[in-house]
Scaffold this motif. Structure first.
Motif, mmCIF file in Angstrom:
data_model
loop_
_atom_site.group_PDB
_atom_site.id
_atom_site.type_symbol
_atom_site.label_atom_id
_atom_site.label_comp_id
_atom_site.label_asym_id
_atom_site.label_seq_id
_atom_site.Cartn_x
_atom_site.Cartn_y
_atom_site.Cartn_z
ATOM 1 N N LEU A 87 10.483 1.098 -6.025
ATOM 2 C CA LEU A 87 9.058 0.799 -5.859
ATOM 3 C C LEU A 87 8.285 2.105 -6.040
ATOM 4 N N THR A 88 7.403 2.117 -7.020
ATOM 5 C CA THR A 88 6.646 3.324 -7.325
ATOM 6 C C THR A 88 5.346 2.965 -8.051
ATOM 7 N N PRO A 89 4.249 3.684 -7.757
ATOM 8 C CA PRO A 89 3.002 3.392 -8.471
ATOM 9 C C PRO A 89 3.138 3.622 -9.973
ATOM 10 N N GLY A 113 10.146 4.449 -1.357
ATOM 11 C CA GLY A 113 9.851 5.871 -1.222
ATOM 12 C C GLY A 113 8.924 6.134 -0.044
ATOM 13 N N TYR A 115 6.562 9.888 1.615
ATOM 14 C CA TYR A 115 6.020 11.228 1.292
ATOM 15 C C TYR A 115 5.254 11.177 -0.039
ATOM 16 N N GLU A 116 5.478 12.168 -0.912
ATOM 17 C CA GLU A 116 4.802 12.166 -2.222
ATOM 18 C C GLU A 116 5.624 11.429 -3.277
ATOM 19 N N GLY A 117 6.669 10.773 -2.841
ATOM 20 C CA GLY A 117 7.491 10.003 -3.778
ATOM 21 C C GLY A 117 8.877 10.613 -3.971
ATOM 22 N N LEU A 132 3.249 -2.317 -7.357
ATOM 23 C CA LEU A 132 2.541 -3.503 -6.871
ATOM 24 C C LEU A 132 1.147 -3.599 -7.475
ATOM 25 N N GLY A 133 0.598 -2.457 -7.869
ATOM 26 C CA GLY A 133 -0.746 -2.448 -8.437
ATOM 27 C C GLY A 133 -1.273 -1.027 -8.481
ATOM 28 N N TYR A 135 -2.937 1.194 -6.908
ATOM 29 C CA TYR A 135 -3.389 1.828 -5.676
ATOM 30 C C TYR A 135 -2.165 2.455 -5.034
ATOM 31 N N LEU A 137 0.103 3.180 -1.797
ATOM 32 C CA LEU A 137 0.500 2.830 -0.428
ATOM 33 C C LEU A 137 1.148 4.061 0.201
ATOM 34 N N GLY A 139 3.948 4.016 1.683
ATOM 35 C CA GLY A 139 5.391 3.928 1.515
ATOM 36 C C GLY A 139 5.766 2.725 0.683
ATOM 37 N N GLY A 140 7.017 2.688 0.244
ATOM 38 C CA GLY A 140 7.475 1.572 -0.581
ATOM 39 C C GLY A 140 7.720 0.304 0.222
HETATM 40 N N1 SAM Z 1 2.543 10.699 -5.166
HETATM 41 C C1 SAM Z 1 2.783 9.348 -5.547
HETATM 42 C C2 SAM Z 1 1.853 8.966 -6.676
HETATM 43 O O1 SAM Z 1 0.717 9.402 -6.696
HETATM 44 O O2 SAM Z 1 2.291 8.150 -7.539
HETATM 45 C C3 SAM Z 1 2.525 8.393 -4.392
HETATM 46 C C4 SAM Z 1 3.593 8.410 -3.359
HETATM 47 S S1 SAM Z 1 3.324 7.199 -2.128
HETATM 48 C C5 SAM Z 1 2.346 8.061 -0.970
HETATM 49 C C6 SAM Z 1 4.879 7.063 -1.332
HETATM 50 C C7 SAM Z 1 5.734 5.893 -1.774
HETATM 51 O O3 SAM Z 1 5.032 4.684 -1.574
HETATM 52 C C8 SAM Z 1 6.140 5.862 -3.231
HETATM 53 O O4 SAM Z 1 7.260 6.672 -3.493
HETATM 54 C C9 SAM Z 1 6.446 4.399 -3.451
HETATM 55 O O5 SAM Z 1 7.759 4.066 -3.034
HETATM 56 C C10 SAM Z 1 5.459 3.711 -2.520
HETATM 57 N N2 SAM Z 1 4.274 3.204 -3.210
HETATM 58 C C11 SAM Z 1 3.007 3.651 -3.104
HETATM 59 N N3 SAM Z 1 2.162 2.941 -3.844
HETATM 60 C C12 SAM Z 1 2.889 1.987 -4.459
HETATM 61 C C13 SAM Z 1 2.591 0.953 -5.370
HETATM 62 N N4 SAM Z 1 1.345 0.749 -5.823
HETATM 63 N N5 SAM Z 1 3.600 0.162 -5.787
HETATM 64 C C14 SAM Z 1 4.860 0.353 -5.355
HETATM 65 N N6 SAM Z 1 5.215 1.335 -4.492
HETATM 66 C C15 SAM Z 1 4.246 2.148 -4.043
#
Ligand code: SAM
Length: 220
Positions: A87-89, A113, A115-117, A132-133, A135, A137, A139-140
């Motif tokens: 799960l990642t943006p 994930g 932290y910063e990923g 997911l979209g 924006y 979050l 965390g994952g």
């Molecule tokens: N630094 C990353 C970036 O800007 O792409 C954001 C990291 S976020 C604070 C931490 C974790 O939240 C990510 O590693 C991911 O697992 C999850 N996450 C945040 N937004 C998400 C999204 N839109 N879809 C899926 N997972 C998300």
């Protein structure tokens, strides 16, 4: 039985949402099993460290590759055929079609994930990256929960009426659901479309289809 393995630093995140409504019933009925696996258990150093600062500087911390990859390997040991989803943006957008595709597998592993990923090299150990979209979050876990919920309700025997899932938004070529009404017939001066009270099923069908198309055009 369909299985879901969730690799996470917060297994407790899933306790409450999976203990109510449709997911709860699906788990109790033995249609799905969910295992939340603590990534930290795979850190081999004294402090069970799972994060570290980024090379090149910058704010925040990243998920370290060693414990995350070890947790993926453990998930594959339990289910050698598993499909691992990060799960990642930065991933491809999760869709209803993807949820349906997952139901055809024996199970999935969702990697969350924090932290910063993730350290970028972890991507080489997963089968797919999903977002997911557009924006961010914290965390994952909330993303994994949405994926899991969308998949669970599509599994055979989960919904009381299997027709519900077929008629849901996005199921047919991305078309949205039509507007629904229930009792009372008049609410604060707002009535129910006459056709729905007519008992004419062919006309109701036609009206619903037209409304769904109109709404889809307006919202896309
Ligand atoms: N630094 C990353 C970036 O800007 O792409 C954001 C990291 S976020 C604070 C931490 C974790 O939240 C990510 O590693 C991911 O697992 C999850 N996450 C945040 N937004 C998400 C999204 N839109 N879809 C899926 N997972 C998300």
């Amino acid at each position: 039985m369909f299985y879901a393995q969730i690799l996470t630093l917060f297994p407790e995140f899933f306790d409450s949402p999976l203990s109510c409504s449709i997911p709860k019933r699906a788990i109790e009925a033995g249609i799905v099993s969910v295992d939340a696996i603590q990534i930290r258990d795979f850190a081999t150093d004294k402090h069970h460290k799972v994060d570290d600062s980024p090379y090149g500087g910058g704010p925040g911390m990243l998920m370290k590759p060693e414990p995350v990859v070890a947790s993926i390997r453990a998930a594959r040991d339990r289910h050698p055929d598993t499909h691992v989803v990060m799960l990642t943006p930065s991933g491809a957008r999760f869709t209803q079609a993807k949820a349906l595709e997952f139901t055809e597998k024996s199970g999935i592993t969702l990697l969350c994930g924090r932290y910063e990923g993730f350290d970028e090299r972890i991507c080489d150990y997963v089968d797919e990256e999903l977002s997911l979209g557009d924006y961010v979050l914290s965390g994952g876990e909330p993303a994994a929960l949405c994926v899991l919920d969308a998949v669970i309700r599509l599994l055979p025997e989960v919904l009381g009426s299997p027709e519900s899932a077929v008629l849901d938004s996005f199921t047919e070529e991305g078309i949205l659901d039509w507007p629904h009404y229930t009792r009372p017939e008049m609410f604060e001066g707002k009535g129910v479309p006459e056709v729905l009270l007519s008992g004419n099923h062919a006309e109701i069908e036609k009206w619903r289809r037209a409304q769904a198309i109109k709404r889809s055009k307006k919202r896309v």
